[in-house]
Design a protein around this motif. Structure first.
Motif, PDB file in Angstrom:
ATOM      1  N   VAL A  45      17.524  14.148  -6.672  1.00  0.00           N
ATOM      2  CA  VAL A  45      16.494  13.055  -7.089  1.00  0.00           C
ATOM      3  C   VAL A  45      17.022  11.640  -7.293  1.00  0.00           C
ATOM      4  CG1 VAL A  45      14.530  12.496  -8.657  1.00  0.00           C
ATOM      5  CG2 VAL A  45      14.638  14.758  -7.485  1.00  0.00           C
ATOM      6  N   LEU A  46      16.527  10.652  -6.731  1.00  0.00           N
ATOM      7  CA  LEU A  46      16.798   9.409  -7.341  1.00  0.00           C
ATOM      8  C   LEU A  46      15.589   8.888  -7.963  1.00  0.00           C
ATOM      9  CD1 LEU A  46      18.377   6.483  -7.434  1.00  0.00           C
ATOM     10  CD2 LEU A  46      17.293   6.049  -5.392  1.00  0.00           C
ATOM     11  N   LEU A  47      15.683   8.315  -9.198  1.00  0.00           N
ATOM     12  CA  LEU A  47      14.466   7.773  -9.928  1.00  0.00           C
ATOM     13  C   LEU A  47      14.908   6.471 -10.312  1.00  0.00           C
ATOM     14  CD1 LEU A  47      11.762   8.198 -11.389  1.00  0.00           C
ATOM     15  CD2 LEU A  47      13.031   9.149 -13.451  1.00  0.00           C
ATOM     16  N   TYR A  48      14.297   5.270  -9.572  1.00  0.00           N
ATOM     17  CA  TYR A  48      14.691   4.087  -9.720  1.00  0.00           C
ATOM     18  C   TYR A  48      13.693   3.262 -10.517  1.00  0.00           C
ATOM     19  CZ  TYR A  48      17.288  -0.056  -8.118  1.00  0.00           C
ATOM     20  OH  TYR A  48      18.147  -1.288  -7.960  1.00  0.00           O
ATOM     21  N   VAL A  49      14.213   2.498 -11.546  1.00  0.00           N
ATOM     22  CA  VAL A  49      13.051   2.060 -12.389  1.00  0.00           C
ATOM     23  C   VAL A  49      13.124   0.415 -11.981  1.00  0.00           C
ATOM     24  CG1 VAL A  49      12.474   1.429 -14.637  1.00  0.00           C
ATOM     25  CG2 VAL A  49      13.712   3.697 -14.014  1.00  0.00           C
ATOM     26  N   PHE A  50      11.842  -0.214 -11.759  1.00  0.00           N
ATOM     27  CA  PHE A  50      11.661  -1.669 -11.434  1.00  0.00           C
ATOM     28  C   PHE A  50      10.967  -2.156 -12.723  1.00  0.00           C
ATOM     29  CE2 PHE A  50      11.952  -0.153  -7.151  1.00  0.00           C
ATOM     30  CZ  PHE A  50      13.027  -1.120  -6.622  1.00  0.00           C
ATOM     31  N   ASP A  51      11.402  -3.205 -13.519  1.00  0.00           N
ATOM     32  CA  ASP A  51      10.980  -4.122 -14.588  1.00  0.00           C
ATOM     33  C   ASP A  51       9.873  -4.829 -13.750  1.00  0.00           C
ATOM     34  OD1 ASP A  51      10.285  -5.843 -16.414  1.00  0.00           O
ATOM     35  OD2 ASP A  51      12.369  -6.245 -17.012  1.00  0.00           O
ATOM     36  N   VAL A  52       8.561  -4.590 -14.011  1.00  0.00           N
ATOM     37  CA  VAL A  52       7.694  -5.588 -13.441  1.00  0.00           C
ATOM     38  C   VAL A  52       7.602  -6.749 -13.673  1.00  0.00           C
ATOM     39  CG1 VAL A  52       5.819  -5.239 -15.433  1.00  0.00           C
ATOM     40  CG2 VAL A  52       5.061  -5.325 -13.025  1.00  0.00           C
ATOM     41  N   GLU A  53       8.520  -7.411 -14.903  1.00  0.00           N
ATOM     42  CA  GLU A  53       8.286  -8.565 -15.209  1.00  0.00           C
ATOM     43  C   GLU A  53       9.610  -9.387 -14.593  1.00  0.00           C
ATOM     44  OE1 GLU A  53       7.321  -9.989 -19.154  1.00  0.00           O
ATOM     45  OE2 GLU A  53       5.428 -10.259 -18.149  1.00  0.00           O
ATOM     46  N   SER A  54      10.420  -8.591 -14.051  1.00  0.00           N
ATOM     47  CA  SER A  54      11.800  -9.248 -13.593  1.00  0.00           C
ATOM     48  C   SER A  54      11.694 -10.550 -12.691  1.00  0.00           C
ATOM     49  CB  SER A  54      12.627  -8.217 -12.621  1.00  0.00           C
ATOM     50  OG  SER A  54      13.778  -8.826 -11.908  1.00  0.00           O
ATOM     51  N   ARG A  55      12.289 -11.559 -12.824  1.00  0.00           N
ATOM     52  CA  ARG A  55      12.265 -12.734 -12.185  1.00  0.00           C
ATOM     53  C   ARG A  55      13.498 -12.784 -11.114  1.00  0.00           C
ATOM     54  NH1 ARG A  55      11.610 -17.220 -16.798  1.00  0.00           N
ATOM     55  NH2 ARG A  55       9.599 -16.254 -17.833  1.00  0.00           N
ATOM     56  N   GLU A  56      13.999 -11.599 -10.614  1.00  0.00           N
ATOM     57  CA  GLU A  56      14.823 -11.461  -9.464  1.00  0.00           C
ATOM     58  C   GLU A  56      14.397 -10.312  -8.708  1.00  0.00           C
ATOM     59  OE1 GLU A  56      18.494 -10.821 -12.079  1.00  0.00           O
ATOM     60  OE2 GLU A  56      19.210 -12.874 -11.361  1.00  0.00           O
ATOM     61  N   MET A  77      15.292  -5.678  -5.124  1.00  0.00           N
ATOM     62  CA  MET A  77      14.897  -5.097  -3.985  1.00  0.00           C
ATOM     63  C   MET A  77      16.108  -4.725  -3.252  1.00  0.00           C
ATOM     64  SD  MET A  77      11.792  -3.684  -3.392  1.00  0.00           S
ATOM     65  CE  MET A  77      10.469  -4.540  -4.279  1.00  0.00           C
ATOM     66  N   GLU A  78      16.874  -5.465  -2.945  1.00  0.00           N
ATOM     67  CA  GLU A  78      18.161  -5.422  -2.255  1.00  0.00           C
ATOM     68  C   GLU A  78      18.965  -4.255  -2.720  1.00  0.00           C
ATOM     69  OE1 GLU A  78      20.978  -5.842   0.785  1.00  0.00           O
ATOM     70  OE2 GLU A  78      18.690  -6.252   0.756  1.00  0.00           O
ATOM     71  N   TYR A  79      18.950  -4.422  -4.119  1.00  0.00           N
ATOM     72  CA  TYR A  79      19.892  -3.171  -5.048  1.00  0.00           C
ATOM     73  C   TYR A  79      19.355  -1.843  -4.325  1.00  0.00           C
ATOM     74  CZ  TYR A  79      23.350  -5.865  -7.612  1.00  0.00           C
ATOM     75  OH  TYR A  79      24.554  -6.548  -7.747  1.00  0.00           O
ATOM     76  N   PHE A  80      17.904  -1.724  -4.356  1.00  0.00           N
ATOM     77  CA  PHE A  80      17.191  -0.663  -4.147  1.00  0.00           C
ATOM     78  C   PHE A  80      17.489  -0.098  -2.873  1.00  0.00           C
ATOM     79  CE2 PHE A  80      13.084   1.465  -2.788  1.00  0.00           C
ATOM     80  CZ  PHE A  80      13.206   2.459  -3.422  1.00  0.00           C
ATOM     81  N   PHE A 119      11.847   8.569  -6.334  1.00  0.00           N
ATOM     82  CA  PHE A 119      10.633   8.153  -7.100  1.00  0.00           C
ATOM     83  C   PHE A 119      10.950   6.766  -7.622  1.00  0.00           C
ATOM     84  CE2 PHE A 119      10.649  12.721  -7.404  1.00  0.00           C
ATOM     85  CZ  PHE A 119       9.213  13.141  -7.217  1.00  0.00           C
ATOM     86  N   CYS A 120      10.024   5.821  -7.628  1.00  0.00           N
ATOM     87  CA  CYS A 120      10.255   4.778  -8.315  1.00  0.00           C
ATOM     88  C   CYS A 120       9.230   4.400  -9.269  1.00  0.00           C
ATOM     89  CB  CYS A 120       9.907   3.731  -7.216  1.00  0.00           C
ATOM     90  SG  CYS A 120      11.387   3.553  -6.005  1.00  0.00           S
ATOM     91  N   THR A 123       3.836  -1.119  -1.872  1.00  0.00           N
ATOM     92  CA  THR A 123       3.890  -1.589  -0.497  1.00  0.00           C
ATOM     93  C   THR A 123       5.045  -2.256  -0.393  1.00  0.00           C
ATOM     94  OG1 THR A 123       1.535  -1.966  -0.357  1.00  0.00           O
ATOM     95  CG2 THR A 123       2.890  -2.923   1.425  1.00  0.00           C
ATOM     96  N   ALA A 124       5.519  -3.125  -1.074  1.00  0.00           N
ATOM     97  CA  ALA A 124       7.041  -3.629  -0.745  1.00  0.00           C
ATOM     98  C   ALA A 124       8.017  -2.588  -0.948  1.00  0.00           C
ATOM     99  CB  ALA A 124       7.261  -4.825  -1.769  1.00  0.00           C
ATOM    100  N   ILE A 125       8.120  -1.591  -1.749  1.00  0.00           N
ATOM    101  CA  ILE A 125       8.873  -0.601  -2.048  1.00  0.00           C
ATOM    102  C   ILE A 125       9.005   0.296  -0.879  1.00  0.00           C
ATOM    103  CG2 ILE A 125       9.734   1.513  -3.399  1.00  0.00           C
ATOM    104  CD1 ILE A 125       8.816  -0.445  -6.035  1.00  0.00           C
ATOM    105  N   THR A 126       7.910   0.780  -0.403  1.00  0.00           N
ATOM    106  CA  THR A 126       7.735   1.520   0.623  1.00  0.00           C
ATOM    107  C   THR A 126       8.297   1.067   1.845  1.00  0.00           C
ATOM    108  OG1 THR A 126       5.743   2.579  -0.371  1.00  0.00           O
ATOM    109  CG2 THR A 126       6.100   3.000   1.964  1.00  0.00           C
TER     110      THR A 126
END
Length: 326
Positions: A100-111, A116-119, A136-137, A159-162
């Motif tokens: 499993v990869l569990l990837y965490v996005f900070d909803v307030e990130s300004r980058e 998304m590129e790292y993901f 899982f994200c 939508t963007a992640i998918t």
């Protein structure tokens, strides 16, 4: 104040021939990865995580599951130089044999573009080295988004992640350490690692039927993550499981502060009785009954009679449960 000491690794006693499940916890620095790990597995309360220092490489936690299953959790630092290293020099080591990869996005990130590129690069590496892995994200820190905008923000990020995760399917969750959403997400991750979940749920349905209960819910004992459930009557609140996880976990922590242990409880309200009890070595069970003709004493007896058969089934099948050093 000074940074709070980091939670100790969650090591189980060494057991031979364990089937280890490797879980990568990744995302940008400051996204909240170590905070959520500490809340779920190390009995932290949210306010205690605010003084955790950054993860500076990879912190591994070994969490023993029932039977031959063991979770090998890799909490990976998210600074740019570390991410670049994971994707280059350490690519083979990090992305091989992952469940499993569990990837965490900070909803307030300004980058967002860089995040998304790292993901995307992580998913590509994973697809190459561990093509059978699940992804899982978590769109994290959703409490910082105004409530009326949360649904739209999550839908947009989902939508963007998918779209980016073309090589592997992905499931997204909106999360926050300040409410029960974290338990829903992590319960889904844990359930994805259980090989015979359908068999376990069938057993719970039979137990629910014999007990004349509305619903039976099985929790992992240390974390109170929901493992499986069975219901004979519909319930309107689809978020009830994670709410219960959060409430019981907080009550358990209050008991610990008073130097007492939560073993069992019986809750009564108008038209409803809920019994929570230690079940197998690694699980707790909650039995909910609305039929007033069912005496709670009978429910306790049924739980007692079911313990041995469920314990043997879980141990024999290597299904569920976590034994952590807390």
């Amino acid at each position: 104040g000074p940074p709070r000491p980091r939670p100790p690794p969650h090591n189980s006693h060494p057991v031979m021939n364990l089937r280890k499940q490797k879980l990568l916890l990744m995302g940008k620095a400051g996204a909240g990865k170590t905070s959520m790990r500490s809340i779920i597995f190390a009995n932290y309360v949210p306010r205690d995580t605010e003084r955790l220092g950054p993860t500076l490489d990879v912190e591994q936690s070994h969490i023993r599951f029932v039977g031959d299953l063991a979770l090998n959790l890799w909490d990976c630092g998210g600074q740019d130089d570390l991410m670049d290293n994971f994707l280059d020099a350490q690519r083979e080591n990090v992305f091989t044999s992952v469940e499993v990869l569990l990837y965490v996005f900070d909803v307030e990130s300004r980058e967002n573009a860089k995040d998304m590129e790292y993901f995307r690069l992580c998913v590509e590496s994973l697809a190459h080295k561990s093509p059978g892995a699940r992804v899982f994200c978590l769109i994290h820190k959703m409490d910082l988004v105004p409530e009326e905008k949360r649904e739209a923000v999550f839908s947009e990020r989902n939508t963007a992640i998918t779209a980016v995760s073309k090589s592997l399917p992905v499931e997204c969750f909106p999360t926050s350490i300040w409410n029960e959403s974290l338990y829903k997400a992590w319960s889904s991750v844990v359930c994805s690692l259980i090989p015979n979940l359908g068999t376990l749920e069938s057993r719970l349905r039979r137990f629910c039927d014999v007990s004349e209960a509305d619903e039976v819910v099985l929790f992992e004992r240390a974390t109170f993550l929901v493992i499986a459930h069975a219901a004979l009557r519909p319930h309107a609140d689809v978020h009830r499981f994670e709410k219960i996880s959060n409430i019981i976990k907080q009550f358990k922590l209050c008991c610990n502060k008073s130097r007492t242990q939560l073993e069992s409880m019986e809750i009564h309200q108008s038209g409803l009785t809920a019994v929570v009890d230690a079940f197998t070595k690694y699980t707790c069970v909650m039995v909910v009954t609305s039929d007033e003709a069912v005496n709670p004493a009978v429910t306790w007896i049924n739980i007692g009679k079911a313990k041995n058969s469920f314990d043997q089934a879980l141990e024999g099948d290597g299904a569920v449960g976590a034994e952590t050093s807390l």
